[in-house]
Design a protein around this motif. Sequence first.
Motif, PDB file in Angstrom:
ATOM      1  N   GLY A 190     -34.612 -67.443  19.237  1.00  0.00           N
ATOM      2  CA  GLY A 190     -34.198 -67.941  17.928  1.00  0.00           C
ATOM      3  C   GLY A 190     -35.361 -68.477  17.125  1.00  0.00           C
ATOM      4  N   ALA A 191     -36.278 -69.188  17.790  1.00  0.00           N
ATOM      5  CA  ALA A 191     -37.453 -69.719  17.098  1.00  0.00           C
ATOM      6  C   ALA A 191     -38.337 -68.596  16.553  1.00  0.00           C
ATOM      7  CB  ALA A 191     -38.247 -70.615  18.043  1.00  0.00           C
ATOM      8  N   LEU A 192     -38.432 -67.500  17.308  1.00  0.00           N
ATOM      9  CA  LEU A 192     -39.267 -66.374  16.880  1.00  0.00           C
ATOM     10  C   LEU A 192     -38.617 -65.555  15.763  1.00  0.00           C
ATOM     11  CD1 LEU A 192     -40.487 -65.108  20.379  1.00  0.00           C
ATOM     12  CD2 LEU A 192     -41.922 -66.140  18.605  1.00  0.00           C
ATOM     13  N   LEU A 193     -37.302 -65.413  15.808  1.00  0.00           N
ATOM     14  CA  LEU A 193     -36.609 -64.518  14.884  1.00  0.00           C
ATOM     15  C   LEU A 193     -36.247 -65.159  13.553  1.00  0.00           C
ATOM     16  CD1 LEU A 193     -34.121 -62.823  17.397  1.00  0.00           C
ATOM     17  CD2 LEU A 193     -36.150 -61.775  16.359  1.00  0.00           C
ATOM     18  N   THR A 194     -36.151 -66.471  13.517  1.00  0.00           N
ATOM     19  CA  THR A 194     -35.594 -67.119  12.334  1.00  0.00           C
ATOM     20  C   THR A 194     -36.476 -66.989  11.108  1.00  0.00           C
ATOM     21  OG1 THR A 194     -34.332 -68.675  13.678  1.00  0.00           O
ATOM     22  CG2 THR A 194     -34.765 -69.311  11.412  1.00  0.00           C
ATOM     23  N   ARG A 195     -37.776 -67.148  11.253  1.00  0.00           N
ATOM     24  CA  ARG A 195     -38.654 -67.042  10.086  1.00  0.00           C
ATOM     25  C   ARG A 195     -38.554 -65.675   9.414  1.00  0.00           C
ATOM     26  NH1 ARG A 195     -40.379 -70.466   6.845  1.00  0.00           N
ATOM     27  NH2 ARG A 195     -42.328 -69.376   6.479  1.00  0.00           N
ATOM     28  N   PRO A 196     -38.633 -64.544  10.148  1.00  0.00           N
ATOM     29  CA  PRO A 196     -38.432 -63.242   9.484  1.00  0.00           C
ATOM     30  C   PRO A 196     -37.050 -63.111   8.842  1.00  0.00           C
ATOM     31  CG  PRO A 196     -39.419 -62.941  11.647  1.00  0.00           C
ATOM     32  CD  PRO A 196     -39.024 -64.370  11.556  1.00  0.00           C
ATOM     33  N   MET A 197     -36.025 -63.648   9.510  1.00  0.00           N
ATOM     34  CA  MET A 197     -34.683 -63.581   8.949  1.00  0.00           C
ATOM     35  C   MET A 197     -34.571 -64.402   7.673  1.00  0.00           C
ATOM     36  SD  MET A 197     -32.479 -63.902  12.485  1.00  0.00           S
ATOM     37  CE  MET A 197     -30.893 -63.918  11.655  1.00  0.00           C
ATOM     38  N   ALA A 198     -35.230 -65.563   7.655  1.00  0.00           N
ATOM     39  CA  ALA A 198     -35.160 -66.439   6.491  1.00  0.00           C
ATOM     40  C   ALA A 198     -35.849 -65.842   5.270  1.00  0.00           C
ATOM     41  CB  ALA A 198     -35.773 -67.798   6.828  1.00  0.00           C
ATOM     42  N   SER A 199     -36.762 -64.894   5.494  1.00  0.00           N
ATOM     43  CA  SER A 199     -37.426 -64.243   4.360  1.00  0.00           C
ATOM     44  C   SER A 199     -36.526 -63.208   3.696  1.00  0.00           C
ATOM     45  CB  SER A 199     -38.724 -63.570   4.818  1.00  0.00           C
ATOM     46  OG  SER A 199     -38.453 -62.499   5.716  1.00  0.00           O
ATOM     47  N   ARG A 200     -35.412 -62.863   4.367  1.00  0.00           N
ATOM     48  CA  ARG A 200     -34.507 -61.843   3.832  1.00  0.00           C
ATOM     49  C   ARG A 200     -33.131 -62.397   3.461  1.00  0.00           C
ATOM     50  NH1 ARG A 200     -37.632 -59.605   7.776  1.00  0.00           N
ATOM     51  NH2 ARG A 200     -38.629 -57.587   7.344  1.00  0.00           N
ATOM     52  N   LEU A 201     -32.752 -63.506   4.072  1.00  0.00           N
ATOM     53  CA  LEU A 201     -31.417 -64.068   3.857  1.00  0.00           C
ATOM     54  C   LEU A 201     -31.535 -65.506   3.364  1.00  0.00           C
ATOM     55  CD1 LEU A 201     -29.692 -62.788   7.129  1.00  0.00           C
ATOM     56  CD2 LEU A 201     -29.344 -61.882   4.817  1.00  0.00           C
ATOM     57  N   PRO A 202     -30.577 -65.962   2.547  1.00  0.00           N
ATOM     58  CA  PRO A 202     -30.605 -67.361   2.096  1.00  0.00           C
ATOM     59  C   PRO A 202     -30.455 -68.323   3.271  1.00  0.00           C
ATOM     60  CG  PRO A 202     -29.031 -66.053   0.811  1.00  0.00           C
ATOM     61  CD  PRO A 202     -29.444 -65.208   1.977  1.00  0.00           C
ATOM     62  N   ALA A 203     -31.178 -69.422   3.215  1.00  0.00           N
ATOM     63  CA  ALA A 203     -31.139 -70.402   4.308  1.00  0.00           C
ATOM     64  C   ALA A 203     -29.729 -70.929   4.574  1.00  0.00           C
ATOM     65  CB  ALA A 203     -32.097 -71.554   4.014  1.00  0.00           C
ATOM     66  N   PRO A 204     -28.925 -71.269   3.538  1.00  0.00           N
ATOM     67  CA  PRO A 204     -27.579 -71.773   3.839  1.00  0.00           C
ATOM     68  C   PRO A 204     -26.722 -70.778   4.619  1.00  0.00           C
ATOM     69  CG  PRO A 204     -28.166 -72.298   1.580  1.00  0.00           C
ATOM     70  CD  PRO A 204     -29.224 -71.377   2.092  1.00  0.00           C
ATOM     71  N   ALA A 205     -26.825 -69.498   4.284  1.00  0.00           N
ATOM     72  CA  ALA A 205     -26.039 -68.482   4.998  1.00  0.00           C
ATOM     73  C   ALA A 205     -26.471 -68.399   6.457  1.00  0.00           C
ATOM     74  CB  ALA A 205     -26.201 -67.124   4.322  1.00  0.00           C
ATOM     75  N   LEU A 206     -27.766 -68.444   6.712  1.00  0.00           N
ATOM     76  CA  LEU A 206     -28.254 -68.399   8.090  1.00  0.00           C
ATOM     77  C   LEU A 206     -27.812 -69.630   8.869  1.00  0.00           C
ATOM     78  CD1 LEU A 206     -31.935 -67.069   7.932  1.00  0.00           C
ATOM     79  CD2 LEU A 206     -30.031 -66.092   9.207  1.00  0.00           C
ATOM     80  N   LEU A 207     -27.915 -70.781   8.249  1.00  0.00           N
ATOM     81  CA  LEU A 207     -27.539 -72.019   8.929  1.00  0.00           C
ATOM     82  C   LEU A 207     -26.053 -72.022   9.291  1.00  0.00           C
ATOM     83  CD1 LEU A 207     -29.666 -74.363   6.681  1.00  0.00           C
ATOM     84  CD2 LEU A 207     -29.923 -74.172   9.155  1.00  0.00           C
ATOM     85  N   ARG A 208     -25.218 -71.585   8.365  1.00  0.00           N
ATOM     86  CA  ARG A 208     -23.782 -71.512   8.653  1.00  0.00           C
ATOM     87  C   ARG A 208     -23.509 -70.495   9.762  1.00  0.00           C
ATOM     88  NH1 ARG A 208     -23.059 -71.256   2.229  1.00  0.00           N
ATOM     89  NH2 ARG A 208     -23.006 -73.498   1.793  1.00  0.00           N
ATOM     90  N   GLY A 209     -24.206 -69.370   9.706  1.00  0.00           N
ATOM     91  CA  GLY A 209     -24.009 -68.348  10.727  1.00  0.00           C
ATOM     92  C   GLY A 209     -24.410 -68.824  12.108  1.00  0.00           C
ATOM     93  N   PHE A 210     -25.528 -69.543  12.194  1.00  0.00           N
ATOM     94  CA  PHE A 210     -25.980 -70.056  13.488  1.00  0.00           C
ATOM     95  C   PHE A 210     -24.986 -71.082  14.045  1.00  0.00           C
ATOM     96  CE2 PHE A 210     -30.580 -68.989  12.266  1.00  0.00           C
ATOM     97  CZ  PHE A 210     -30.606 -67.878  13.098  1.00  0.00           C
ATOM     98  N   MET A 211     -24.455 -71.950  13.190  1.00  0.00           N
ATOM     99  CA  MET A 211     -23.499 -72.948  13.656  1.00  0.00           C
ATOM    100  C   MET A 211     -22.206 -72.290  14.136  1.00  0.00           C
ATOM    101  SD  MET A 211     -24.037 -76.193  11.045  1.00  0.00           S
ATOM    102  CE  MET A 211     -23.141 -77.343  12.102  1.00  0.00           C
ATOM    103  N   LEU A 212     -21.760 -71.248  13.433  1.00  0.00           N
ATOM    104  CA  LEU A 212     -20.568 -70.508  13.865  1.00  0.00           C
ATOM    105  C   LEU A 212     -20.810 -69.809  15.203  1.00  0.00           C
ATOM    106  CD1 LEU A 212     -19.234 -68.904  10.555  1.00  0.00           C
ATOM    107  CD2 LEU A 212     -18.070 -70.602  11.982  1.00  0.00           C
TER     108      LEU A 212
END
Length: 407
Positions: free
Chosen positions: A70-92
């Motif tokens: 997760g630590a490795l993948l999140t930065r590339p993902m955050a460059s493509r997706l809005p942070a709130p959407a990623l945060l909600r998805g991770f919590m779900l």
Amino acid sequence: MPKSRSRHGAKPEVSPGRATLAAACASLVGIGLARFAYAPLLPAIIGAHWFAPSAAAYLGAANLVGYLAGALLTRPMASRLPAPALLRGFMLLASIAFFACSVPVSLVWFFVWRLLSGIAGGGLMVLAAPTVLPWIPQSRRGVASGVIFAGIGIGIAASGTIVPLLLQQNLALAWDGLGLLALVLTAVAWRGWPARSAPAPTLAARAKIPAHSPLPTTRLRALYVQYALNAAGLVPHMLFLVDYVARGLGQGLDSGAQYWVLFGLGAIIGPVLTGHLADRTGFGPALRLAFFIQAGAVILPALGTGTAGLILSSLVMGAFTPGIVPLVLGRVHELLAHHPSAQKQAWSTATTAFALLQAGGAYGLTYLLTATGGDYRLLFVIGACAFALGLGIDLVVGVSLSRRRFA
């Protein structure tokens, strides 16, 4: 009451207090519950014959491997997706993983869901605080960071109190209960994330930044290594404290859970205390003091200090398990004060280093515990060595750079 403004004068869509609450809920779900609730569940999983003792311990470490991913993948993902959407998805994702683990379909099934919960935790650790802290006034960031990461301690304390109660019914219900709690916290945090990033520094702020200020590469690399060593030093308490008391000392699950509650109580106040200390002394001195205290506290169970030593060790190590995070995050910002654009990448690198040695330490110590026939004390000695080495690196680098500066 008008909403607070950032230091750049921009007004966030949500108040800093609400954003801080959302980030605290994220750390509670992704780390406090998804990782640490496994410790009081471990003896019950073995006792219910879901998995053999060695397999159950390795399944606990699966979460740490996921955390690294997760630590490795999140930065590339955050460059493509809005942070709130990623945060909600991770919590779900972390919430769903609890429900999935209530059904022990197979070892592979359980491993995959523990891995996914770790990925969610790593993503939340990398993304939650950096999304919120830019909206917090500079003078309050130490305390705000402490509040955010106190969510980890609340999760630990909650798991130590709720899990034994749920286990009185059955093991599956314990997993489902944790999943329901995680869903409620996800709902609380849902609308608490700022919808956009904090604005870039104004021209006036940029003018204060030296034009050719070099990156403090040596200190940053040393900090990454220190944070990684800190991760390894935390593993004995994080994974084995309850099992050590319950099975190693033969005191039973209820007694082990009581020490886990103490660990959690320490973890609730630890980040706030370390954040407050850092606001007063600076993050560097606070970090050195943290390494020194942890080295002394982690070895107490190995010295046979009895109940008093176990209580002190549980409280102190609980305090620093999340308490070290705001110190390192603040130290990153402190070292890169003249390079604000590099802060997020440096924090991502630090989190990855932490996750790497934490996962490696978890598997290594699990193997060592099995190979030595259950010698828990050796694990605590290794933890103390990791903290001592981290402190030594900090002191050596500091002295070396000082000599070079005055040479």
